[in-house]
Design a protein around this motif. Structure first.
Motif, PDB file in Angstrom:
ATOM      1  N   GLY A 117       0.820  -1.209   0.000  1.00 15.04           N
ATOM      2  CA  GLY A 117       0.000   0.000   0.000  1.00 15.04           C
ATOM      3  C   GLY A 117       0.852   1.256   0.000  1.00 15.04           C
ATOM      4  O   GLY A 117       0.563   2.219  -0.711  1.00 15.04           O
ATOM      5  N   ARG A 331      -8.854   2.902  -1.714  1.00 19.70           N
ATOM      6  CA  ARG A 331      -7.902   2.034  -1.021  1.00 19.70           C
ATOM      7  C   ARG A 331      -7.636   0.774  -1.840  1.00 19.70           C
ATOM      8  O   ARG A 331      -8.452   0.370  -2.665  1.00 19.70           O
ATOM      9  N   ILE A 332      -6.489   0.169  -1.598  1.00 22.40           N
ATOM     10  CA  ILE A 332      -6.158  -1.117  -2.211  1.00 22.40           C
ATOM     11  C   ILE A 332      -6.593  -2.238  -1.261  1.00 22.40           C
ATOM     12  O   ILE A 332      -6.252  -2.220  -0.083  1.00 22.40           O
ATOM     13  N   LYS A 333      -7.333  -3.177  -1.798  1.00 18.32           N
ATOM     14  CA  LYS A 333      -7.622  -4.406  -1.053  1.00 18.32           C
ATOM     15  C   LYS A 333      -6.943  -5.544  -1.798  1.00 18.32           C
ATOM     16  O   LYS A 333      -7.281  -5.849  -2.938  1.00 18.32           O
ATOM     17  N   HIS A 335      -6.346  -9.278  -2.469  1.00 25.86           N
ATOM     18  CA  HIS A 335      -7.113 -10.507  -2.235  1.00 25.86           C
ATOM     19  C   HIS A 335      -6.402 -11.447  -1.263  1.00 25.86           C
ATOM     20  O   HIS A 335      -7.016 -12.010  -0.356  1.00 25.86           O
ATOM     21  N   GLY A 338      -6.267  -9.360   2.223  1.00 24.05           N
ATOM     22  CA  GLY A 338      -7.399  -8.627   2.765  1.00 24.05           C
ATOM     23  C   GLY A 338      -6.971  -7.225   3.182  1.00 24.05           C
ATOM     24  O   GLY A 338      -5.983  -6.698   2.714  1.00 24.05           O
ATOM     25  N   ARG A 339      -7.724  -6.638   4.073  1.00 25.12           N
ATOM     26  CA  ARG A 339      -7.332  -5.335   4.609  1.00 25.12           C
ATOM     27  C   ARG A 339      -6.381  -5.558   5.786  1.00 25.12           C
ATOM     28  O   ARG A 339      -6.594  -6.449   6.596  1.00 25.12           O
ATOM     29  N   SER A 341      -3.414  -3.475   8.583  1.00 19.97           N
ATOM     30  CA  SER A 341      -2.843  -2.231   9.089  1.00 19.97           C
ATOM     31  C   SER A 341      -1.439  -2.501   9.606  1.00 19.97           C
ATOM     32  O   SER A 341      -1.162  -3.591  10.124  1.00 19.97           O
ATOM     33  N   ASP A 391     -12.372   1.932  -4.702  1.00 17.78           N
ATOM     34  CA  ASP A 391     -11.440   1.001  -4.077  1.00 17.78           C
ATOM     35  C   ASP A 391     -10.968  -0.016  -5.113  1.00 17.78           C
ATOM     36  O   ASP A 391     -11.730  -0.415  -6.004  1.00 17.78           O
ATOM     37  N   ALA A 393      -9.598  -3.700  -6.027  1.00 13.76           N
ATOM     38  CA  ALA A 393      -9.416  -5.094  -5.629  1.00 13.76           C
ATOM     39  C   ALA A 393      -8.240  -5.637  -6.432  1.00 13.76           C
ATOM     40  O   ALA A 393      -8.315  -5.769  -7.651  1.00 13.76           O
ATOM     41  N   SER A 395      -5.094  -8.444  -7.037  1.00  5.36           N
ATOM     42  CA  SER A 395      -4.605  -9.792  -6.797  1.00  5.36           C
ATOM     43  C   SER A 395      -3.101  -9.831  -6.998  1.00  5.36           C
ATOM     44  O   SER A 395      -2.567  -9.228  -7.935  1.00  5.36           O
TER      45      SER A 395
END
Length: 567
Positions: A117, A331-333, A335, A338-339, A341, A391, A393, A395
């Protein structure tokens, strides 16, 4: 490049821009086009800028039909290019509101190692600065010694990882070194009666804020507020007893905007500056001040930080400053992760759930680098992701695909046999065999062939007596016995194996095989045997044939350790 040639190029791009948009071009657009097409001029941006001004001034004195007439003389193909239909482009759009030198920043809180991120912010800001011949600043927003406490090692990790990504900051700023300057701006806001010391508890202020009622300390005269501010700095109040708030609109429709906290008392020592300060600015205050002081022209931030901008704009309005152009993205999620921090990752590392910030299960740049992911692949993926507000998604397969394109032409090939099983072969030549290190590169590795080989158990367990297979680069064999494993030589013709659809498998000779442990992205370890030649590839990414790309992490007398990148 000579000045005359630079002027010719500037005029060419400026005329094209003028014809395309029907108005005198902006300086930033012309600079961006010039630097994008001729990156060798980026280091000469200060020399080039006045030449752009001269050309734009010339075009201001011309009419639209004169621009087109001139462009036809200079390069008629550019007119066709302007009006040709084009497919939507991937990547980064031009920046809006470019007026002069572009100054951008990446401003992390160094409470852990940089992640994928973070890489997006680093790479995109750097790409824009390079496009416009501007300035890139790495600023550590490290003014929270408690909740998101900086990690001392992380400062160096950020600088290392930026360099690995091909980013060289023009300036590195540590907010924790500049706290005194934030105090001065706080005093100025107090004197303007735009900030005040509040003694409400969090619960008390929340009740008032939610009711759209002012704090009882809000209208305290500036002189008394200045005294109270100095008492805060002198340590005369305990932690949480007082905060400095910025006056906004107490009836604002968004409660998060109402009289927000700019400074609070925190006595916990800071990792860099120790106990030098006990009053620390909140991120919104520190960042607002620094963006102005450093001359930041464009900010790229997550759309979840829109409230931060709304809060900061009060300071800019009070002090008569112009807010930078702001771009918000989603935001980048990822796969596979996941999210996540950074704070949570740090806590999990402390608990022993991960071996460190370079554990292969983590989405950190240090982990990816250890696995053999190339910075060029990360850069390409992040730039192609663009700047959308939705956002994303994402991979890891996308990243692996780009990485494979980089590694496949250059990575040497070797045999690695997981869960090895020994098979004896009757017949065939013995001695030293030369095997190519790469199908398209010159060079060979030498392997000593005897009467037996290690092959993967999985491959052998699929076979029956009488089946035929090929030992890659060597010869064909027939399975004569399953227990104990035994085979016979059937000749060296590789086409025969292809014609009958026989499996082609990797192998290693027992006499020179070396133990290899491959650490997978999920933390599991695949153990087996590899060629002895792998020992000379320490630190390199190689391809274990029929297994995948790995980076050789360590080599000792007894064992090789490698990290798996991807298939």
């Amino acid at each position: 490049m000579e000045i005359t040639e630079i002027k010719r190029l500037i005029r060419r791009y400026a005329l094209q821009n003028a014809v395309k948009y029907g108005k005198t071009p902006q300086k930033g657009a012309v600079m961006g086009k010039l630097m994008g097409e001729h990156p060798e001029l980026r280091n000469r941006a200060r020399e080039v800028a006045p030449l752009v001004d001269d050309v734009i001034l010339e075009l201001e004195g011309m009419k639209a039909d004169e621009w087109r007439s001139e462009l036809e003389k200079v390069d008629p193909s550019l007119i066709d290019e302007i009006f040709a239909r084009k497919e939507p482009k991937k990547g980064l759009p031009d920046l809006e509101g470019v007026k002069g030198e572009v100054v951008m920043r990446f401003a992390p809180n160094p409470n852990g190692a940089p992640t994928l991120g973070n890489a997006r912010g680093i790479i995109v800001n750097d790409a824009y600065v390079k496009r416009y011949g501007g300035k890139f600043i790495l600023r550590f927003d490290d003014t929270d010694p408690s909740t998101k406490r900086p990690l001392l090692e992380a400062y160096g990790w950020y600088i290392e990882d930026l360099k690995w990504l091909g980013v060289e900051p023009d300036e590195v700023i540590y907010a924790s070194d500049r706290v005194e300057s934030y105090y001065e701006y706080a005093r100025e806001l107090i004197e303007l009666e735009k900030a005040y010391v509040c003694f409400c508890t969090q619960e008390e202020f929340k009740r008032l804020k939610d009711a759209k009622k002012p704090c009882p300390h809000r209208d305290t005269p500036s002189r008394l507020n200045l005294d109270r501010w100095e008492m805060m700095l002198d340590g005369e109040y305990p932690d949480k007893a007082a905060v400095l708030r910025i006056k906004t609109d107490i009836t604002h429709k968004d409660p998060a905007i109402r009289d927000w906290v700019a400074f609070r008392i925190v006595r916990e020592p800071h990792p860099r500056v120790g106990s030098r300060y006990i009053v620390w600015p909140m991120l919104d205050f520190e960042s607002a001040i620094e963006d102005h002081v450093l001359g930041i022209t464009h900010i790229i931030r997550g759309k979840d930080l829109i409230d931060s901008e709304r809060r900061q704009r009060f300071i800019y309005d009070y002090l008569g400053w112009e807010y930078p152009v702001t771009i918000h993205w989603g935001r980048i999620k990822i796969h596979e992760f996941g999210r996540f921090s950074t704070s949570e990752l740090g806590r999990d590392i402390e608990k022993g759930l991960y071996s460190g910030w370079d554990d292969p299960r983590l989405p950190t740049l240090r982990a990816l680098r250890r696995r053999g992911i190339q910075p060029e692949a990360i850069r390409k993926v992040m730039i192609e992701m663009g700047l959308g507000e939705n956002d994303v998604a994402f991979s890891m397969k996308n990243l692996y695909g780009e990485n494979r394109k980089i590694l496949d032409p250059v990575a040497n090939r070797y045999f690695f046999v997981p869960d090895p099983l020994e098979i004896v072969i009757e017949g065939g030549d013995r001695g030293i065999k030369r095997i190519p290190v790469h199908p398209e590169k010159s060079g060979f590795r030498e392997v000593e062939v005897g009467g037996s080989f290690y092959i993967p158990s999985d491959d052998f367990n699929r076979l029956n007596k009488g089946d035929i297979l090929r030992l890659k680069y060597l010869f064909n064999i027939r399975i004569e016995m399953i227990e104990p494993p035994k085979g016979s030589y059937l000749g060296e013709d590789p086409e025969y194996a292809k014609e009958i659809g026989a499996p082609i498998i990797q192998w290693v000779p027992p006499d020179t095989a070396v133990p290899v442990d491959v650490i997978m992205p999920d933390g599991e370890v695949v153990s087996g045997l590899g060629e002895i030649s792998i020992r000379k590839e320490l630190g390199n990414v190689v391809q274990f044939e029929r297994f995948g790309f790995v980076r050789i992490d360590s080599v000792d007398n007894d064992r090789i350790k490698a990290y798996f990148a991807h298939k």
